[in-house]
Design a protein around this motif. Structure first.
Motif, PDB file in Angstrom:
ATOM      1  N   ARG A 231       0.838  -1.215   0.000  1.00  0.00           N
ATOM      2  CA  ARG A 231       0.000   0.000   0.000  1.00  0.00           C
ATOM      3  C   ARG A 231       0.868   1.258   0.000  1.00  0.00           C
ATOM      4  O   ARG A 231       0.603   2.211  -0.753  1.00  0.00           O
ATOM      5  CB  ARG A 231      -0.930  -0.015   1.218  1.00  0.00           C
ATOM      6  CG  ARG A 231      -1.702   1.302   1.434  1.00  0.00           C
ATOM      7  CD  ARG A 231      -2.645   1.198   2.619  1.00  0.00           C
ATOM      8  NE  ARG A 231      -3.177   2.509   2.930  1.00  0.00           N
ATOM      9  CZ  ARG A 231      -2.664   3.339   3.835  1.00  0.00           C
ATOM     10  NH1 ARG A 231      -1.589   2.968   4.538  1.00  0.00           N
ATOM     11  NH2 ARG A 231      -3.201   4.526   4.048  1.00  0.00           N
ATOM     12  N   GLN A 232       1.886   1.280   0.838  1.00  0.00           N
ATOM     13  CA  GLN A 232       2.756   2.453   0.894  1.00  0.00           C
ATOM     14  C   GLN A 232       3.503   2.650  -0.423  1.00  0.00           C
ATOM     15  O   GLN A 232       3.695   3.785  -0.872  1.00  0.00           O
ATOM     16  CB  GLN A 232       3.748   2.313   2.059  1.00  0.00           C
ATOM     17  CG  GLN A 232       3.103   2.350   3.438  1.00  0.00           C
ATOM     18  CD  GLN A 232       2.448   3.679   3.743  1.00  0.00           C
ATOM     19  OE1 GLN A 232       2.849   4.732   3.221  1.00  0.00           O
ATOM     20  NE2 GLN A 232       1.435   3.661   4.586  1.00  0.00           N
ATOM     21  N   LEU A 233       3.922   1.558  -1.050  1.00  0.00           N
ATOM     22  CA  LEU A 233       4.586   1.655  -2.353  1.00  0.00           C
ATOM     23  C   LEU A 233       3.635   2.215  -3.405  1.00  0.00           C
ATOM     24  O   LEU A 233       4.028   3.048  -4.235  1.00  0.00           O
ATOM     25  CB  LEU A 233       5.099   0.286  -2.778  1.00  0.00           C
ATOM     26  CG  LEU A 233       6.322  -0.243  -2.034  1.00  0.00           C
ATOM     27  CD1 LEU A 233       6.521  -1.724  -2.301  1.00  0.00           C
ATOM     28  CD2 LEU A 233       7.576   0.538  -2.447  1.00  0.00           C
ATOM     29  N   ALA A 234       2.389   1.743  -3.388  1.00  0.00           N
ATOM     30  CA  ALA A 234       1.413   2.263  -4.336  1.00  0.00           C
ATOM     31  C   ALA A 234       1.142   3.740  -4.086  1.00  0.00           C
ATOM     32  O   ALA A 234       1.062   4.544  -5.034  1.00  0.00           O
ATOM     33  CB  ALA A 234       0.118   1.457  -4.240  1.00  0.00           C
ATOM     34  N   LEU A 235       1.010   4.123  -2.827  1.00  0.00           N
ATOM     35  CA  LEU A 235       0.787   5.538  -2.497  1.00  0.00           C
ATOM     36  C   LEU A 235       1.952   6.400  -2.969  1.00  0.00           C
ATOM     37  O   LEU A 235       1.761   7.548  -3.385  1.00  0.00           O
ATOM     38  CB  LEU A 235       0.598   5.703  -0.984  1.00  0.00           C
ATOM     39  CG  LEU A 235      -0.740   5.231  -0.402  1.00  0.00           C
ATOM     40  CD1 LEU A 235      -0.674   5.195   1.120  1.00  0.00           C
ATOM     41  CD2 LEU A 235      -1.872   6.150  -0.863  1.00  0.00           C
ATOM     42  N   GLY A 236       3.148   5.844  -2.928  1.00  0.00           N
ATOM     43  CA  GLY A 236       4.333   6.597  -3.353  1.00  0.00           C
ATOM     44  C   GLY A 236       4.545   6.617  -4.854  1.00  0.00           C
ATOM     45  O   GLY A 236       5.491   7.246  -5.332  1.00  0.00           O
ATOM     46  N   GLY A 237       3.684   5.916  -5.598  1.00  0.00           N
ATOM     47  CA  GLY A 237       3.790   5.948  -7.058  1.00  0.00           C
ATOM     48  C   GLY A 237       4.738   4.924  -7.640  1.00  0.00           C
ATOM     49  O   GLY A 237       5.195   5.077  -8.776  1.00  0.00           O
ATOM     50  N   ALA A 238       5.039   3.838  -6.892  1.00  0.00           N
ATOM     51  CA  ALA A 238       5.973   2.837  -7.402  1.00  0.00           C
ATOM     52  C   ALA A 238       5.351   1.952  -8.479  1.00  0.00           C
ATOM     53  O   ALA A 238       6.068   1.303  -9.236  1.00  0.00           O
ATOM     54  CB  ALA A 238       6.494   1.967  -6.256  1.00  0.00           C
ATOM     55  N   GLY A 239       4.036   1.891  -8.534  1.00  0.00           N
ATOM     56  CA  GLY A 239       3.390   1.051  -9.528  1.00  0.00           C
ATOM     57  C   GLY A 239       1.961   0.748  -9.165  1.00  0.00           C
ATOM     58  O   GLY A 239       1.358   1.402  -8.292  1.00  0.00           O
ATOM     59  N   ILE A 240       1.397  -0.261  -9.827  1.00  0.00           N
ATOM     60  CA  ILE A 240       0.014  -0.686  -9.613  1.00  0.00           C
ATOM     61  C   ILE A 240       0.020  -1.863  -8.643  1.00  0.00           C
ATOM     62  O   ILE A 240       0.865  -2.755  -8.727  1.00  0.00           O
ATOM     63  CB  ILE A 240      -0.634  -1.089 -10.948  1.00  0.00           C
ATOM     64  CG1 ILE A 240      -0.644   0.101 -11.909  1.00  0.00           C
ATOM     65  CG2 ILE A 240      -2.045  -1.610 -10.751  1.00  0.00           C
ATOM     66  CD1 ILE A 240      -1.140  -0.245 -13.304  1.00  0.00           C
ATOM     67  N   ALA A 241      -0.949  -1.889  -7.722  1.00  0.00           N
ATOM     68  CA  ALA A 241      -1.032  -2.969  -6.733  1.00  0.00           C
ATOM     69  C   ALA A 241      -2.460  -3.476  -6.624  1.00  0.00           C
ATOM     70  O   ALA A 241      -3.419  -2.746  -6.920  1.00  0.00           O
ATOM     71  CB  ALA A 241      -0.547  -2.481  -5.369  1.00  0.00           C
ATOM     72  N   ARG A 242      -2.601  -4.709  -6.204  1.00  0.00           N
ATOM     73  CA  ARG A 242      -3.923  -5.304  -5.933  1.00  0.00           C
ATOM     74  C   ARG A 242      -4.022  -5.533  -4.433  1.00  0.00           C
ATOM     75  O   ARG A 242      -3.284  -6.349  -3.866  1.00  0.00           O
ATOM     76  CB  ARG A 242      -4.109  -6.613  -6.690  1.00  0.00           C
ATOM     77  CG  ARG A 242      -5.531  -7.165  -6.639  1.00  0.00           C
ATOM     78  CD  ARG A 242      -5.654  -8.380  -7.569  1.00  0.00           C
ATOM     79  NE  ARG A 242      -7.042  -8.768  -7.758  1.00  0.00           N
ATOM     80  CZ  ARG A 242      -7.651  -9.738  -7.077  1.00  0.00           C
ATOM     81  NH1 ARG A 242      -6.975 -10.412  -6.154  1.00  0.00           N
ATOM     82  NH2 ARG A 242      -8.911 -10.040  -7.324  1.00  0.00           N
ATOM     83  N   LEU A 243      -4.950  -4.801  -3.794  1.00  0.00           N
ATOM     84  CA  LEU A 243      -4.990  -4.764  -2.343  1.00  0.00           C
ATOM     85  C   LEU A 243      -6.402  -5.019  -1.819  1.00  0.00           C
ATOM     86  O   LEU A 243      -7.395  -4.857  -2.531  1.00  0.00           O
ATOM     87  CB  LEU A 243      -4.497  -3.404  -1.842  1.00  0.00           C
ATOM     88  CG  LEU A 243      -3.059  -3.025  -2.228  1.00  0.00           C
ATOM     89  CD1 LEU A 243      -2.782  -1.572  -1.915  1.00  0.00           C
ATOM     90  CD2 LEU A 243      -2.065  -3.933  -1.519  1.00  0.00           C
ATOM     91  N   ALA A 244      -6.456  -5.412  -0.544  1.00  0.00           N
ATOM     92  CA  ALA A 244      -7.750  -5.656   0.102  1.00  0.00           C
ATOM     93  C   ALA A 244      -8.525  -4.360   0.252  1.00  0.00           C
ATOM     94  O   ALA A 244      -7.968  -3.308   0.588  1.00  0.00           O
ATOM     95  CB  ALA A 244      -7.526  -6.302   1.469  1.00  0.00           C
TER      96      ALA A 244
END
Length: 301
Positions: A231-244
């Motif tokens: 989640r923190q990586l996605a918030l920082g713009g590292a890429g796309i994530a699939r999260l709960a």
């Protein structure tokens, strides 16, 4: 006929100490006995049970399968005795320490906001919170209750369902502005997909293609061992994530994360359970209090 002069509780306490301290000498120090006396006690116990509990070696300490099973039952019996003694003097008020294992995501977004209420309700209980997405052995790590996501394997563990959550693919607005908004599964080939660094039940992202569900591999510059790090990586713009969904509901509402390819979401849900070791027998009041509280206040959606 069973001998009435055998101190079974004392034997169990010494045997449990041998297991937990990985040897006779260390257990002897804790129990204030000689190593020889501890060794003879375990030998008498093995003789009476008619089975070997410990493989003796000068290099390593190892329980036999029978020893593991006996230790598991021993810990439950000793916990029940301790709980009965506490209950007799405390009116069934839960007292004692609970080792609670959970993922960082559940711990951060579900547990942390409600634990102060639990501690106020049960002032005699103290919590030791262990956060990791890695599946730990409850017996080896002396975990009283664990919260786990995903399907449960058949085992001696007792489970209480805590609900289920949707899964969504998301990215930060800054990442999408830089890399573009994917419209199809094939578009994901041009995007950084960040995922878990360990094997999961479904090793990839389930997505709809026509009338079928396909699994898209997660390929990207970084992987992480827990969902909160993703989640923190996605918030920082590292890429796309699939999260709960329970993790990112507030982020989506605030615009910090944006849903991606929602029209291809197959609608799968990840189940959560609170689990503990046991065979359905009586539970220590402190364990029962945690399980009841999680079922009441710790559900996921």
């Amino acid at each position: 006929m069973a001998r009435s002069d055998i101190n079974r509780t004392g034997e169990m306490e010494v045997f449990a100490s041998v297991v937990e301290h990985r040897g006779f000498s260390a257990a002897a120090r804790v129990c204030r006995m000689t190593p020889s006396a501890v060794s003879k006690l375990v030998a008498r116990l093995e003789s009476r049970l008619g089975t070997r509990l410990v493989n003796r070696s000068t290099r390593a300490f190892q329980l036999t399968p029978e020893g593991c099973a006996f230790y598991e039952r021993t810990k439950r019996i000793l916990a029940d005795i301790a709980d009965a003694e506490r209950s007799a003097g405390a009116g069934e008020q839960p007292i004692g320490r609970i080792r609670l294992n959970t993922s960082a995501s559940y711990g951060t977004h579900i547990l942390a906001p409600i634990l102060p209420e639990f501690l106020q309700r049960y002032p005699g209980v103290t919590l030791d919170l262990i956060q990791t997405d890695t599946v730990v052995d409850l017996l080896t790590e002396r975990i009283d209750v664990a919260v786990r996501a995903g399907p449960l394997k058949s085992s001696s563990l007792i489970a209480r369902r805590l609900g289920a959550t949707t899964m969504r693919i998301v990215a930060a607005p800054a990442y999408l502005a830089r890399s573009g908004q994917p419209r199809t599964i094939e578009d994901l080939d041009d995007h950084a997909r960040i995922g878990f660094s360990y094997s999961r039940t479904v090793d990839g992202w389930p997505m709809k293609r026509d009338s079928q569900t396909v699994v898209v591999p997660v390929v990207g510059p970084v992987q992480a061992s827990d969902g909160e790090a993703l989640r923190q990586l996605a918030l920082g713009g590292a890429g796309i994530a699939r999260l709960a969904g329970f993790m990112i509901r507030d982020d989506i509402a605030a615009g910090r994360l944006v849903p991606v390819l929602d029209h291809l979401n197959p609608g799968d849900r990840e189940e959560f359970h609170a689990i503990h070791v046991g065979q359905g027998g009586p539970l220590p009041s402190r364990v029962r209090a945690v399980l009841d509280f999680l079922a009441e206040r710790g559900r996921v959606e």
